[in-house]
Structures are given as structure tokens and as C-alpha cells.
Design a protein around this motif. Structure first.
Motif, short mmCIF file in Angstrom:
data_model
loop_
_atom_site.label_atom_id
_atom_site.label_comp_id
_atom_site.label_asym_id
_atom_site.label_seq_id
_atom_site.Cartn_x
_atom_site.Cartn_y
_atom_site.Cartn_z
N ASP A 108 1.12 -1.42 0.11
CA ASP A 108 0.33 -0.35 -0.15
C ASP A 108 1.07 1.23 0.26
O ASP A 108 0.21 2.15 -0.53
CB ASP A 108 -0.87 0.08 1.03
N HIS A 109 1.30 0.84 0.40
CA HIS A 109 3.17 2.26 0.60
C HIS A 109 2.85 3.14 -0.56
O HIS A 109 2.90 3.86 -0.64
CB HIS A 109 4.59 1.94 1.79
N ALA A 110 3.23 1.98 -1.75
CA ALA A 110 3.54 2.32 -3.34
C ALA A 110 2.47 3.56 -3.37
O ALA A 110 3.04 4.41 -4.08
CB ALA A 110 3.66 1.98 -3.86
N PHE A 112 0.39 5.25 -1.77
CA PHE A 112 0.55 6.56 -1.28
C PHE A 112 1.81 7.79 -1.71
O PHE A 112 2.02 8.43 -2.73
CB PHE A 112 0.61 6.76 0.33
N ARG A 113 3.28 7.17 -2.09
CA ARG A 113 4.45 7.60 -2.05
C ARG A 113 3.42 8.09 -4.06
O ARG A 113 4.22 9.30 -4.27
CB ARG A 113 4.94 7.35 -2.86
N LYS A 114 2.54 7.66 -4.50
CA LYS A 114 2.78 8.04 -6.14
C LYS A 114 2.31 9.21 -6.17
O LYS A 114 2.28 9.94 -7.14
CB LYS A 114 2.36 7.12 -6.64
N PRO A 306 13.02 3.76 13.96
CA PRO A 306 12.46 2.84 14.18
C PRO A 306 12.15 1.98 13.50
O PRO A 306 11.54 2.46 12.27
CB PRO A 306 11.09 3.39 15.16
N ARG A 307 11.89 0.83 13.45
CA ARG A 307 11.47 -0.77 13.03
C ARG A 307 10.86 -1.67 14.27
O ARG A 307 11.45 -1.50 15.31
CB ARG A 307 12.04 -1.11 11.96
N ILE A 308 10.03 -2.59 13.72
CA ILE A 308 9.14 -3.65 14.16
C ILE A 308 9.96 -5.00 13.79
O ILE A 308 8.96 -4.91 12.22
CB ILE A 308 8.52 -3.44 14.78
N LEU A 362 12.24 2.59 1.40
CA LEU A 362 10.97 2.79 0.69
C LEU A 362 10.65 4.32 1.14
O LEU A 362 9.58 4.84 0.28
CB LEU A 362 10.13 1.47 -0.04
N HIS A 363 10.57 3.68 2.26
CA HIS A 363 10.66 5.29 3.56
C HIS A 363 11.53 6.35 3.14
O HIS A 363 11.61 7.17 4.11
CB HIS A 363 10.43 5.12 4.85
N ARG A 364 12.14 6.83 2.24
CA ARG A 364 13.33 7.46 2.20
C ARG A 364 12.33 9.19 1.97
O ARG A 364 10.78 9.24 1.77
CB ARG A 364 14.06 7.34 0.70
N CYS A 365 13.26 10.12 3.38
CA CYS A 365 12.22 11.21 3.36
C CYS A 365 11.36 11.69 1.73
O CYS A 365 12.01 12.07 0.61
CB CYS A 365 13.34 12.70 3.90
N LEU A 366 10.04 11.97 2.43
CA LEU A 366 8.79 12.93 1.20
C LEU A 366 9.51 13.97 1.27
O LEU A 366 9.67 14.49 -0.51
CB LEU A 366 7.62 12.52 1.63
C1 HEM Z 1 16.98 18.28 7.20
C2 HEM Z 1 15.74 17.88 7.50
C3 HEM Z 1 14.75 16.74 6.88
C4 HEM Z 1 15.55 15.28 7.93
C5 HEM Z 1 16.65 15.22 8.42
C6 HEM Z 1 14.27 14.49 7.17
C7 HEM Z 1 15.05 12.85 8.07
C8 HEM Z 1 14.37 12.19 7.76
C9 HEM Z 1 14.24 10.11 8.15
C10 HEM Z 1 15.51 9.82 8.13
C11 HEM Z 1 13.34 9.93 7.19
C12 HEM Z 1 13.04 8.45 7.34
C13 HEM Z 1 12.28 7.78 7.96
C14 HEM Z 1 11.80 6.47 8.54
O1 HEM Z 1 12.38 5.71 7.54
O2 HEM Z 1 11.86 5.94 9.15
C15 HEM Z 1 12.03 11.08 6.91
C16 HEM Z 1 10.48 10.31 6.05
C17 HEM Z 1 9.72 11.57 5.82
N1 HEM Z 1 9.65 12.79 6.27
FE1 HEM Z 1 11.70 14.21 6.09
N2 HEM Z 1 13.50 15.08 7.23
C18 HEM Z 1 13.65 16.29 6.49
C19 HEM Z 1 12.29 16.87 6.08
C20 HEM Z 1 11.16 16.45 5.77
C21 HEM Z 1 9.66 17.74 5.51
C22 HEM Z 1 10.27 19.71 5.39
C23 HEM Z 1 8.56 17.24 5.24
C24 HEM Z 1 7.94 17.35 5.26
C25 HEM Z 1 7.54 17.33 4.10
C26 HEM Z 1 9.10 15.46 6.05
C27 HEM Z 1 8.62 15.25 5.56
C28 HEM Z 1 9.05 13.19 5.98
C29 HEM Z 1 7.67 11.90 4.88
C30 HEM Z 1 6.39 11.95 4.58
C31 HEM Z 1 7.97 11.30 5.47
C32 HEM Z 1 7.88 9.54 5.00
C33 HEM Z 1 8.48 8.51 3.75
C34 HEM Z 1 7.25 7.28 3.56
O3 HEM Z 1 6.69 6.98 4.52
O4 HEM Z 1 7.75 7.55 2.83
N3 HEM Z 1 10.77 15.87 5.41
N4 HEM Z 1 12.73 12.39 7.00
#
Ligand code: HEM
Length: 413
Positions: A108-110, A112-114, A306-308, A362-366
């Protein structure tokens, strides 16, 4: 030694002069994480743990947790969501439904990312740059003639909250309310009659109230903002429901505010204490992107995620039971000498910099493009006006441990 001395003593080359033996022997990860000097300079702890106990079992009473320190193992966890899930049980942050997309596993994750990825593309983010620059300039102008400020409170904290309000199409006067709400989740203050969990749950309920009201309003009356964009996007016949949009908004509170604040704090603190490296940026502002990437790597403001585990498994030769919480130490992977050439040196000329400060897999920051734009705009506007600055005398910098915010980043210039 004060935190700023500790940092300064490492010189302008990161940690090359520091002695990991200071914390070697039988390192205790939890004790080290609670040590303020280690919070300021966690690279020492990372090395000690990689050397002594790279997959560490930690007993926290009610739950046990496994911490993962080596680059190779960190990548293994991030790339295998079937085994290492980020579903809701991985972390409790006041939510009543899984946060989207972070707490959604494949497949399902994909979907939402799409929908979300195009809304956070570099092109979309570029449209926000002028406005962000004006907001940053405005905050800096307020302090520039004072010769001193707490950078965290004056710039690093308000900027991302104001950008977030703009994204949501809400009035900027609500910034203080939003900062209080995200603090209530990330660093809840227990009182005589309320535990941390009570404060977190109450704050969570309030965040839902705020978001549900705005989303309901946008359903009735769409605007030119991100929430309306979420509601009207459709990919492969899939549309986001109003509840989905609330669950995305809740995650943004936590993912998009403190992370940018902590990154700005870590960067300005490093540059304040390393004048020669700061001068490289002041002399050639076009190096700003290289500075940002290298400081994201070295400082890694989000130290771990975190992960589980979904089933029994094995990592780095250690058996791990199903249902174990895993803390994936991104900061340690980002300085692991097995992967990085001179990982403990800060080098703005580093040619390849595939750091994990934004996570991986896949959860790399959006929001990485948005975050990079905010960081670049602040560094540019700040150094244009304040090229020479240092940490105020006598200040012991107070880095928080997980998300490396510095609430007393008092500068003088
Ligand atoms: C320098 C600032 C930021 C850092 C260092 C950062 C870092 C991260 C990291 C490490 C993750 C991975 C989480 C995981 O794998 O559990 C993540 C995911 C995410 N970040 Fe960022 N983040 C930043 C800014 C932002 C901003 C401004 C937003 C706002 C839109 C954002 C939205 C998200 C979202 C929605 C995810 C989840 C993505 C997914 O699960 O597919 N982040 N971020």
C-alpha cells in the motif's frame, strides 16, 4: 570540557583529533546517549558501538530494543520492509491511525508515494522558494542589528513552522501554536498529574482537531494549497480520503518541523565553531549545497529511525525475535569507516556523498527537496548578513539526544 570546547577541540576536520578510546572499553549505549557531551559529539559513541557491539540489545524494562550501528546492517534493515516494518507499533507518537506514508508497509505504501511524490518534486518546491526566502530574511532582519541571538528560537524553530503554515494555507499567526503542538509530541513535559504519555495523547487529540477542521474546510472550499492538492490528486484511480489527508498532515507535524530546526541548529553550530570552514562558504556561496550535504552526513540531525521485526530473523550474526523494536542508527552509518573514506572528517569537497540523513529504502524522506531548499535559503540569507559569528562565551550547548535540536544556540557577532 564544555560542549563547544569539545566540538572546537575536534578542529576544523570533524573528529580526526578525538580519541575513541575515551568511550571505549565496554560501552553502554543508553548511558552514552544520556551524556550531554556525547549528544554534542555522537560520532565518538557511534564508533565505540560499531567497534564493540554493532548489533546491541538494550533492555528498557517493558520493551527490549536492538540498536544497529554499522552501515551495512543499517542498509539491510532499511531495504527489507517485509522483515523490518515501520508499522504503527514501531513507535507511539499520539496517533490514533497509522501515519501516512511512514507507518504503511508495502504494497500500500507505494500508492500513497505515487500521489505524494509529484507534490514534493523539486519543481513544486521551487515555487515556494521566493516566499521562504522572504520569511527567512524577515526573521534574520529582526535580530541582525542586535549582535546576538538564540539562533534556535529566533530562526531555526519559527522558519519551518511558518513554511508549514503556508503549505497548509493557514495564517502565520498560528506558528507558536503549531510549535507547541509538535513539542507536545516530540518532547512532552510531564506534570504532577500528567505523564508523558498523557501529554502526548492530549496533544495528539488536539492535532487531529486542528487538521480535521482545516481538511473539512478545504473539502468544501478548495484553495491553492497542499491540502487541497492532496484532496484533488488521483493516481491509478486512487484518491486520498479526508482521513488520509489528516493522517498525512499529522505526520508532517512531526517529520517536517523539528527535523529542519535540528538541521539548521547543527549546521550553524558547526560553522560557528569552525571559522575556517565557514569562511569557505562565505568566500564562495555557490558551495552551499556541498556544505549542506556534508553537514547533513556528519551531524545527522535525525540520529535514528525505528522499525519492528515481522518475523524471527538474524542481523550481523545476531538472532532477533519477531516483534523486536529496532533502532536504526543513521548517524553511525553516516560515519562508518568501513563505508566512508575519512568519515569522521568534515570535507566540503567530498565528491560522492550518499549519506542516509534522509533515511533510505522506500521510506526515504518525502520532504528532502523541501528541506534542502529551506536549509539553503537560510544559510544563504544568514551568511549574506552575518558572515562572522561564534557561540557566546560561557554557553554550554544543549543538544537533545534523538533529534539534535540545540535549544540554547546563543550566537554573537
Ligand atoms: C533536514 C530535514 C529533514 C530530515 C533530516 C528528514 C529525515 C527523514 C528521515 C530520516 C526519514 C525516514 C524515516 C524512516 O525511515 O523511518 C524521513 C521520512 C519522511 N520525511 Fe523527512 N526529514 C526532513 C524534512 C522533512 C520535511 C520538511 C518534510 C515535509 C514534507 C518531511 C516529510 C517526511 C515524510 C512524509 C517521511 C515519510 C516517508 C515515507 O514513509 O515514505 N521530511 N525524513
Amino acid at each position: 570540557m564544555s560542549d563547544n570546547e569539545a566540538k572546537t577541540e575536534t578542529g576544523n576536520q570533524g573528529l580526526s583529533d578525538a580519541d575513541p578510546a575515551d568511550v571505549d572499553g565496554s560501552p553502554d549505549a543508553l548511558a552514552m546517549m544520556g551524556d550531554p557531551a556525547m549528544a554534542a559529539c555522537p560520532q565518538l559513541m557511534y564508533k565505540a558501538m560499531r567497534d564493540a557491539d554493532p548489533v546491541t540489545n538494550v533492555d528498557l524494562g517493558e520493551i527490549s530494543m536492538t540498536m544497529v550501528w554499522r552501515h551495512e546492517d543499517v542498509i539491510e534493515v532499511l531495504r527489507n520492509p517485509e522483515v523490518y516494518s515501520s508499522r504503527e507499533e514501531a513507535v507511539e507518537i499520539g496517533q490514533k491511525r497509522p501515519l501516512i506514508p511512514l507507518q504503511i508497509d508495502p504494497p500500500d505504501h507505494a500508492k500513497f508515494r505515487k500521489i505524494l511524490d509529484p507534490l514534493f518534486s523539486p519543481k513544486k518546491v521551487a515555487l515556494l522558494e521566493d516566499r521562504t526566502r522572504a520569511l527567512a530574511a524577515d526573521l534574520i532582519e529582526k535580530v541582525v542589528d542586535d549582535g546576538t541571538c538564540n539562533f534556535d528560537k529566533a530562526i531555526a524553530e519559527p522558519l519551518p513552522s511558518t513554511v508549514f503554515l503556508e503549505l497548509l494555507g493557514l495564517p502565520l499567526e498560528r506558528a507558536a501554536e503549531f510549535i507547541a503542538l509538535k513539542d507536545g509530541i516530540i518532547r512532552p513535559q510531564a506534570t504532577a498529574d500528567k505523564t508523558d504519555t498523557d501529554v502526548r495523547d492530549e496533544t495528539g487529540a488536539r492535532i487531529y482537531e486542528v487538521l480535521e477542521a482545516v481538511v473539512a474546510e478545504r473539502v468544501e472550499n478548495p484553495q491553492d494549497d497542499f491540502l487541497s492538492g492532496f484532496l484533488s490528486s488521483e493516481v491509478d484511480g486512487h484518491r486520498l480520503t479526508p482521513d488520509d489527508v489528516v493522517d498525512i498532515g499529522y505526520l508532517f507535524f512531526l517529520a517536517g518541523l523539528d527535523t529542519v530546526t535540528a538541521s539548521l541548529d547543527c549546521m550553524i553550530s558547526f560553522l560557528a565553531q569552525n571559522p575556517e570552514q565557514r569562511q569557505q562558504l562565505v568566500d564562495d556561496p555557490s558551495r552551499v549545497n556541498a556544505v549542506i550535504e556534508e553537514l547533513l552526513r556528519f551531524e545527522t540531525p535525525v540520529t535514528g529511525v525505528p522499525r519492528i521485526t515481522s518475523r524471527d530473523t538474524e542481523l550481523g550474526g545476531c538472532p532477533i525475535k519477531a516483534g523486536t523494536t529496532i533502532m536504526v542508527m543513521l548517524g553511525s552509518a553516516n560515519t562508518d569507516e568501513e563505508f566512508w573514506d575519512g568519515g569522521d572528517d568534515v570535507d566540503f569537497d567530498r565528491e560522492v556523498n550518499k549519506h542516509l540523513a534522509f533515511g533510505g529504502g522506500l521510506h526515504r524522506c518525502l520532504g528532502s527537496h523541501l528541506a534542502r531548499m529551506e536549509l539553503r535559503v537560510v544559510l544563504e540569507e544568514w551568511h549574506r548578513r552575518v558572515p562572522n559569528y561564534s557561540i557566546a562565551d560561557g554557553v554550554e550547548l544543549n543538544y537533545s539526544a534523538g533529534l539534535r535540536q540545540i535549544d540554547n544556540l546563543q550566537l554573537v557577532w
